[in-house]
Design a protein around this motif. Structure first.
Motif, mmCIF file in Angstrom:
data_model
loop_
_atom_site.group_PDB
_atom_site.id
_atom_site.type_symbol
_atom_site.label_atom_id
_atom_site.label_comp_id
_atom_site.label_asym_id
_atom_site.label_seq_id
_atom_site.Cartn_x
_atom_site.Cartn_y
_atom_site.Cartn_z
ATOM 1 N N ASP A 1 -3.461 -3.311 -5.886
ATOM 2 C CA ASP A 1 -4.792 -3.832 -5.591
ATOM 3 C C ASP A 1 -5.583 -4.041 -6.882
ATOM 4 N N GLU B 1 0.819 -1.218 0.000
ATOM 5 C CA GLU B 1 0.000 0.000 0.000
ATOM 6 C C GLU B 1 0.853 1.270 0.000
ATOM 7 N N SER C 1 -1.957 3.594 -4.087
ATOM 8 C CA SER C 1 -2.727 2.632 -3.293
ATOM 9 C C SER C 1 -4.206 2.847 -3.558
ATOM 10 N N ARG D 1 -6.060 2.946 -0.154
ATOM 11 C CA ARG D 1 -6.023 4.210 0.568
ATOM 12 C C ARG D 1 -6.907 5.254 -0.120
#
Length: 390
Positions: free
Chosen positions: A294, A266, A360, A363
């Motif tokens: 991701d 991340e 990320s 996030r």
């Protein structure tokens, strides 16, 4: 030669610009080789490289930052043993086959763990396990994991002392059990990845943790930059400027035989930092891990079969009880959108490094509710997309 800097006490870094430092770093732990830039190499459309399957949420620890908000008892709705074997059959249908990581909770809490490992290995899948440092994780169990064909285990080490680590894990003795398991794995020739939380509470201890990681002869040190999901929402993340200082420090760590490879979770903009500090063009970014983030090369399957882009991005694209994992990964709109970094919003979409980084997504979603938004931890201000990088 640049002196090593403490990631907390160093002077604040200036906001990132498109100009890379003139002097290369003393040493970078991510090996690179120069080759032609082929953007498509960073899109994992056909198959994920890693599948994280949370086989249970049962765990006897009470970690303050637990993504899964694990509990002492298993969820009665977790995938059954038969469903677990069928899921492994589905994962083996990917071409190329992914590396499967059994995680949790604590995988050792699941009675059929050994059957799941044997089935996966029998189908040719590469397997790693992420156990919790509880009394279940004995040296004998570490050797059994190796003998079962497990290629690596990951252990969490969030502080350099028992007081610091156990305070986050919620159970006394966890620190010493982690060290015992790490040494047993090294003796058994089982690869170890040490995972360390990066938060405002832990960042000052990272240099000392790094020394412990080296002492454990770990193959890899993965720093997990806090995303406010699960119990982690009660902890404070580090600031973007502090993240810049930390990534610079990580890139300056010496590398070589016997030293752990450093990676970030991340915080994919570490890849850009590596290129900048080695004064290399993006054409040099040919390492296979570049571009993974991701939903792009990563798939997460929950204990009840929900499929998400990662464990830190709890947005569901489907469930393996209703649909095979191959079609979810390849065709679900959530996944296909996350594999098109040029469509990301804000600085992440404009950035010339979006193919190898992309920010990320977890996030971005945690901060804005939009999986395509820019990553607020990164301070880099990109030039026009059509401007040369270096």
């Amino acid at each position: 030669m640049r002196a090593r800097r403490d990631p907390l006490t160093a002077k604040p870094a200036a906001t990132r610009s498109s100009t890379a430092p003139n002097a290369p770093a003393r040493g970078v732990l991510i090996p690179l080789r120069v080759g032609p830039h082929v953007p498509q190499r960073y899109a994992f459309d056909h198959a994920p490289q890693r599948v994280y399957w949370e086989i249970t949420r049962a765990c006897s620890l009470a970690c303050r930052h637990c993504r899964a908000a694990a509990s002492p008892l298993p969820d009665p709705y977790e995938l059954t043993p038969a469903e677990g074997l069928a899921l492994i059959d589905g994962l083996a249908a990917f071409d190329p086959q992914p590396h499967v990581i059994f995680t949790g909770g604590d995988p050792l809490e699941r009675a059929d763990l050994w059957d799941l490992i044997a089935h996966a290995r029998g189908l040719g899948l590469h397997v790693s396990v992420s156990p919790s440092a509880t009394p279940r994780l004995t040296p004998d169990v570490v050797e059994r994991l190796r003998d079962a064909g497990v290629e690596a285990i990951s252990l969490s080490l969030d502080g350099a002392t028992a007081a610091a680590h156990d305070a986050l894990r919620g159970v006394a003795g966890c620190f010493e059990r982690t060290l015992t398991a790490g040494r047993a794995a090294a003796d058994a020739k089982l690869l170890v990845q040490v995972n360390t939380l990066v938060s405002a509470e832990t960042v000052g201890d990272l240099p000392a943790v790094h020394e412990l990681v080296k002492d454990l002869r770990a193959a890899r040190w993965s720093l997990f930059f806090l995303v406010s999901v699960g119990r982690g929402s009660i902890l404070d993340p580090i600031s973007p400027c502090a993240a810049d200082r930390l990534l610079d420090w990580l890139a300056d760590l010496p590398r070589g035989e016997g030293l752990p490879i450093v990676t970030t979770t991340e915080a994919p903009h570490f890849r850009r930092v590596v290129l900048e500090r080695r004064n290399l063009p993006m054409a040099a970014a040919t390492r296979s891990g570049f571009g993974i983030r991701d939903g792009n090369g990563v798939m997460f399957i929950s204990h009840t079969g929900d499929v998400s882009p990662s464990g830190f991005l709890p947005v569901t694209a489907g469930n393996v009880r209703d649909r095979d994992p191959v079609s979810i990964y390849r065709d679900a709109p959530l996944f296909t959108s996350l594999r098109r970094a040029s469509a990301f919003k804000g600085r992440c979409g404009e950035c010339g490094y979006h193919a190898i980084c992309g920010g990320s997504r977890a996030r971005a979603w945690s901060a804005t509710g939009d999986v395509l938004a820019e990553d607020p931890l990164c301070t880099y201000q990109p030039p026009r997309r059509d401007a040369p990088l270096l």
